[in-house]
Design a protein around this motif. Structure first.
Motif, short mmCIF file in Angstrom:
data_model
loop_
_atom_site.label_atom_id
_atom_site.label_comp_id
_atom_site.label_asym_id
_atom_site.label_seq_id
_atom_site.Cartn_x
_atom_site.Cartn_y
_atom_site.Cartn_z
N LYS A 86 -14.84 19.88 -38.06
CA LYS A 86 -15.33 17.92 -37.55
C LYS A 86 -14.35 16.55 -37.48
CE LYS A 86 -20.39 18.60 -38.55
NZ LYS A 86 -21.32 17.94 -39.63
N GLY A 89 -13.77 9.98 -38.07
CA GLY A 89 -12.97 8.58 -36.95
C GLY A 89 -12.59 8.75 -38.26
N ARG A 136 -15.26 19.16 -33.33
CA ARG A 136 -16.67 18.48 -32.79
C ARG A 136 -16.32 17.03 -33.36
NH1 ARG A 136 -22.44 21.29 -34.91
NH2 ARG A 136 -22.13 23.19 -34.18
N GLU A 137 -16.97 16.17 -31.90
CA GLU A 137 -16.66 14.65 -33.08
C GLU A 137 -18.00 13.52 -32.61
OE1 GLU A 137 -14.13 13.33 -29.33
OE2 GLU A 137 -15.45 12.62 -27.83
N HIS A 138 -17.98 12.86 -33.13
CA HIS A 138 -18.81 12.11 -33.53
C HIS A 138 -19.07 10.66 -32.61
CE1 HIS A 138 -22.48 9.34 -35.15
NE2 HIS A 138 -22.44 11.27 -35.73
N GLN A 139 -20.06 10.95 -32.08
CA GLN A 139 -20.73 10.15 -30.83
C GLN A 139 -21.97 9.55 -30.70
OE1 GLN A 139 -19.91 11.27 -26.81
NE2 GLN A 139 -17.78 12.17 -27.88
N PRO A 140 -22.17 8.46 -31.86
CA PRO A 140 -23.80 7.87 -32.28
C PRO A 140 -24.24 8.00 -31.25
CG PRO A 140 -21.39 6.80 -33.67
CD PRO A 140 -21.04 7.40 -32.15
N LYS A 142 -25.63 10.37 -29.02
CA LYS A 142 -25.98 11.74 -28.93
C LYS A 142 -26.00 12.94 -29.18
CE LYS A 142 -21.91 10.05 -24.68
NZ LYS A 142 -21.22 10.11 -24.05
N GLY A 148 -25.48 14.07 -33.70
CA GLY A 148 -24.68 12.94 -33.13
C GLY A 148 -22.78 13.65 -32.99
N TRP A 149 -23.05 14.93 -33.73
CA TRP A 149 -22.08 15.61 -33.63
C TRP A 149 -21.71 16.03 -32.26
CZ3 TRP A 149 -18.13 15.21 -36.74
CH2 TRP A 149 -17.39 14.33 -37.59
N VAL A 150 -20.42 16.15 -31.14
CA VAL A 150 -20.28 16.44 -29.44
C VAL A 150 -19.61 17.21 -29.91
CG1 VAL A 150 -20.21 15.70 -27.71
CG2 VAL A 150 -21.24 14.52 -28.60
N ARG A 152 -16.49 19.13 -28.74
CA ARG A 152 -15.60 18.73 -27.47
C ARG A 152 -15.00 19.83 -26.70
NH1 ARG A 152 -10.96 15.68 -30.68
NH2 ARG A 152 -9.64 17.74 -30.09
#
Length: 227
Positions: A86, A89, A136-140, A142, A148-150, A152
């Motif tokens: 993960k 940000g 994974r990156e956090h995108q609130p 989604k 929210g962890w998408v 990538r």
């Protein structure tokens, strides 16, 4: 004069796909060659190798066209071990091993889209058990199931072992030895250590290929035996 390793062209493919293609390529192979109007991952003499890291249904038409004049081998990876990375940000990363460990039978989650895939004599399927990283990156807003962890991208770390399947009998060999005769999907799921949904997909595929046959019922459950 020795053959040089083929140059690996990645185009816009993901790191996992590119990593597997590089791992499989041998000296003398041609990579990203156009065949019958399609771009093929690896051309090895009269054999075409296609690495598939996504849905089987997405490449059905391509495989059918290629089989008209070529032998085709589909390479499909299953993560026996997967590390989830993960990227937060604030710049720091966390890395943990997923408690889920893949097995060969997991291929039926995709094979259910093409249950008669291996009925063609010129088609084979090679499953690679791998170790991989999932970034994974956090995108609130989604991926609500992952808070929210998408995902990538996925990356290949190591190929642990491989197993090739050429026909229905090869796939039926994935049925656990301890299964009773006959058996239902609950017993199959318990023997596999997997959800019943996978057992249902496995029996469906093997029935479609003629490797299993229904023999009756136990209550509401269908009973199966090897054909």
């Amino acid at each position: 004069m020795t053959s040089e390793a083929p140059e690996i062209v990645t185009y816009n493919e993901g790191p996992l796909h590119a990593g597997l293609k590089a791992w499989y390529a041998r000296p003398g192979d041609r990579v990203e060659e156009e065949v019958a109007g399609y771009r093929v991952d690896i051309v090895r003499e009269d054999l075409l190798l296609e690495v598939q890291t996504g849905s089987f249904s997405a490449f059905a038409a391509k495989i059918e066209e290629l089989l008209a004049a070529h032998r085709v081998r589909v390479v499909y990876p299953i993560a026996q071990d997967k590390w989830i990375v993960k990227e937060h940000g604030d710049g720091h990363r966390t890395r943990r091993l997923s408690p889920k460990h893949g097995i060969y039978a997991d291929l039926f989650d995709e094979l259910v889209a093409m249950p008669r895939l291996l009925c063609h004599p010129d088609l084979s399927l090679e499953v690679a058990l791998i170790q991989a990283e999932e970034i994974r990156e956090h995108q609130p807003g989604k991926a609500w199931r992952r808070q929210g962890w998408v995902i990538r991208e996925r990356r290949l770390l190591e190929v642990i072992e491989r197993r090739r399947f050429a026909d229905a009998a090869d796939l039926a060999a994935l049925l656990p030895d301890e299964l009773p005769t006959p058996f239902d999907t609950a017993e199959l799921a318990n023997a596999l250590g997997r959800p019943r949904r996978l057992a249902q997909r496995m029996t469906y595929c093997l029935r479609q290929m003629g490797a299993l046959a229904p023999t009756g019922k136990r209550g509401r459950s269908v009973l199966y035996a090897r054909s």
